[in-house]
Motif scaffolding. Structure first.
Motif, mmCIF file in Angstrom:
data_model
loop_
_atom_site.group_PDB
_atom_site.id
_atom_site.type_symbol
_atom_site.label_atom_id
_atom_site.label_comp_id
_atom_site.label_asym_id
_atom_site.label_seq_id
_atom_site.Cartn_x
_atom_site.Cartn_y
_atom_site.Cartn_z
ATOM 1 N N PRO A 92 0.805 -1.237 0.000
ATOM 2 C CA PRO A 92 0.000 0.000 0.000
ATOM 3 C C PRO A 92 0.833 1.281 0.000
ATOM 4 N N ALA A 93 1.959 1.287 0.673
ATOM 5 C CA ALA A 93 2.786 2.499 0.723
ATOM 6 C C ALA A 93 3.387 2.847 -0.641
ATOM 7 N N PHE A 94 3.453 1.877 -1.541
ATOM 8 C CA PHE A 94 4.060 2.098 -2.856
ATOM 9 C C PHE A 94 3.065 1.830 -3.984
ATOM 10 N N ALA A 95 1.794 1.888 -3.685
ATOM 11 C CA ALA A 95 0.745 1.585 -4.674
ATOM 12 C C ALA A 95 0.526 2.776 -5.594
ATOM 13 N N LYS A 96 1.498 3.010 -6.454
ATOM 14 C CA LYS A 96 1.434 4.085 -7.431
ATOM 15 C C LYS A 96 2.199 3.607 -8.657
ATOM 16 N N ASP A 97 1.643 3.818 -9.812
ATOM 17 C CA ASP A 97 2.295 3.378 -11.047
ATOM 18 C C ASP A 97 3.690 4.002 -11.143
ATOM 19 N N LYS A 98 4.663 3.193 -11.508
ATOM 20 C CA LYS A 98 6.068 3.566 -11.677
ATOM 21 C C LYS A 98 6.790 3.866 -10.355
ATOM 22 N N ALA A 99 6.191 3.505 -9.230
ATOM 23 C CA ALA A 99 6.873 3.685 -7.939
ATOM 24 C C ALA A 99 8.048 2.713 -7.865
ATOM 25 N N ARG A 100 9.076 3.121 -7.155
ATOM 26 C CA ARG A 100 10.254 2.282 -6.964
ATOM 27 C C ARG A 100 10.519 2.155 -5.466
ATOM 28 N N TYR A 101 10.870 0.948 -5.039
ATOM 29 C CA TYR A 101 11.187 0.731 -3.636
ATOM 30 C C TYR A 101 12.167 -0.426 -3.508
ATOM 31 N N LEU A 102 12.722 -0.549 -2.311
ATOM 32 C CA LEU A 102 13.685 -1.614 -2.021
ATOM 33 C C LEU A 102 13.082 -2.597 -1.029
ATOM 34 N N SER A 151 18.711 8.687 -12.328
ATOM 35 C CA SER A 151 17.475 9.099 -12.995
ATOM 36 C C SER A 151 17.304 8.220 -14.226
ATOM 37 N N VAL A 152 16.272 7.374 -14.173
ATOM 38 C CA VAL A 152 15.978 6.474 -15.285
ATOM 39 C C VAL A 152 14.539 6.742 -15.712
ATOM 40 N N ASN A 153 14.356 7.079 -16.970
ATOM 41 C CA ASN A 153 13.019 7.398 -17.492
ATOM 42 C C ASN A 153 12.356 8.509 -16.673
ATOM 43 N N GLY A 154 13.169 9.427 -16.149
ATOM 44 C CA GLY A 154 12.633 10.555 -15.399
ATOM 45 C C GLY A 154 12.332 10.270 -13.941
ATOM 46 N N ASP A 155 12.575 9.055 -13.475
ATOM 47 C CA ASP A 155 12.298 8.704 -12.079
ATOM 48 C C ASP A 155 13.582 8.277 -11.382
ATOM 49 N N ALA A 156 13.662 8.577 -10.084
ATOM 50 C CA ALA A 156 14.809 8.124 -9.290
ATOM 51 C C ALA A 156 14.709 6.611 -9.116
ATOM 52 N N GLU A 157 15.822 5.949 -9.349
ATOM 53 C CA GLU A 157 15.817 4.485 -9.291
ATOM 54 C C GLU A 157 17.166 3.972 -8.799
ATOM 55 N N ILE A 158 17.129 2.878 -8.067
ATOM 56 C CA ILE A 158 18.350 2.228 -7.606
ATOM 57 C C ILE A 158 18.618 1.036 -8.508
ATOM 58 N N VAL A 159 19.809 1.004 -9.082
ATOM 59 C CA VAL A 159 20.232 -0.146 -9.868
ATOM 60 C C VAL A 159 21.331 -0.830 -9.055
ATOM 61 N N LEU A 160 21.036 -2.020 -8.591
ATOM 62 C CA LEU A 160 21.977 -2.749 -7.750
ATOM 63 C C LEU A 160 23.116 -3.327 -8.586
ATOM 64 N N PRO A 161 24.283 -3.571 -7.967
ATOM 65 C CA PRO A 161 25.436 -4.088 -8.714
ATOM 66 C C PRO A 161 25.071 -5.332 -9.529
ATOM 67 N N GLY A 162 25.450 -5.296 -10.795
ATOM 68 C CA GLY A 162 25.197 -6.419 -11.693
ATOM 69 C C GLY A 162 23.783 -6.434 -12.263
ATOM 70 N N GLY A 163 22.981 -5.421 -11.942
ATOM 71 C CA GLY A 163 21.600 -5.386 -12.407
ATOM 72 C C GLY A 163 21.364 -4.304 -13.434
ATOM 73 N N ASN A 164 20.134 -4.205 -13.879
ATOM 74 C CA ASN A 164 19.725 -3.204 -14.849
ATOM 75 C C ASN A 164 18.578 -2.379 -14.285
ATOM 76 N N ALA A 165 18.318 -1.264 -14.933
ATOM 77 C CA ALA A 165 17.203 -0.418 -14.531
ATOM 78 C C ALA A 165 15.884 -1.144 -14.799
ATOM 79 N N CYS A 166 14.845 -0.685 -14.121
ATOM 80 C CA CYS A 166 13.513 -1.256 -14.345
ATOM 81 C C CYS A 166 13.057 -0.954 -15.772
ATOM 82 N N PRO A 167 12.409 -1.905 -16.399
ATOM 83 C CA PRO A 167 11.891 -1.608 -17.747
ATOM 84 C C PRO A 167 10.738 -0.597 -17.671
ATOM 85 N N LYS A 168 10.446 0.028 -18.795
ATOM 86 C CA LYS A 168 9.387 1.032 -18.814
ATOM 87 C C LYS A 168 8.027 0.435 -18.461
ATOM 88 N N ALA A 169 7.729 -0.740 -18.940
ATOM 89 C CA ALA A 169 6.398 -1.289 -18.674
ATOM 90 C C ALA A 169 6.445 -2.754 -18.356
#
Length: 191
Positions: A127-137, A173-191
């Motif tokens: 519920p705290a992150f129930a928003k389209d394109k939200a990012r969390y850890l 900043s990925v696709n205009g949103d703040a995002e964490i990319v962990l070591p060895g990983g990639n950014a979240c896809p757009k959709a």
């Protein structure tokens, strides 16, 4: 025979030793519990603090050097040793799926644990992150508790497990949103 029984009933020699023999095991158990329980409670609280520290540091964009993040968690957990802790950090993204919002793994990092694979569905967004394109850890930490007294059978296999969900505060900043990319990983896809 009656005289022997009467003398036995009236004799008070050794009564203190008998009473002590009956009470001593209870007192010893109380002593052990008074040492073990506060240690376990303290370690449980410090494991929670360590997991929250990892989440906060990584959420601020500090995931580049995970050794430093782990060292900070170990410092917060002191005096308890968490060097054998399983640590899994997952960067998640929320996507609109029809009318529902679902979360997926974007990137993951594991230290002595198993990282989730990118793209794996995590289910409904919290519920705290129930928003389209939200990012969390999601930080999952598991630490085995080293007991001092193993007299209690249930105390031999205590493991403290914590799962913390934390908002991304800074990051790339990925696709205009703040995002964490962990070591060895990639950014979240757009959709």
């Amino acid at each position: 025979m009656n005289a022997l029984l009467r003398r036995f009933r009236q004799d008070r020699d050794g009564i203190a030793a008998t009473e002590f023999a009956l009470i001593a095991p209870i007192l010893i158990l109380l002593l052990m519990a008074s040492v073990e329980f506060p240690r376990a409670l303290g370690m449980s609280q410090n494991v929670t603090r360590a997991a929250r520290t990892v989440a906060d540091l990584v959420a601020r964009g500090g995931g580049a050097d995970m050794d430093d993040v782990y060292a900070a968690a170990a410092a917060v957990a002191a005096p308890y040793d968490i060097s054998g802790a399983d640590l899994v950090i997952t960067a998640a993204g929320v996507y609109k799926n029809g009318t529902a919002l679902s979360a997926k793994v974007c990137s993951a990092y594991a230290r002595k644990g198993t990282a989730k694979k990118a793209g794996v569905a995590l289910g409904e967004a919290p519920p705290a992150f129930a928003k389209d394109k939200a990012r969390y850890l999601i930080v999952e930490m598991s630490v085995r508790y080293p007991v001092i007294f193993s007299a209690f059978p249930y105390s031999r296999d205590i493991t403290f497990e914590r799962s913390i969900r934390w908002p991304v505060r800074q990051g790339d900043s990925v696709n205009g949103d703040a995002e964490i990319v962990l070591p060895g990983g990639n950014a979240c896809p757009k959709a």
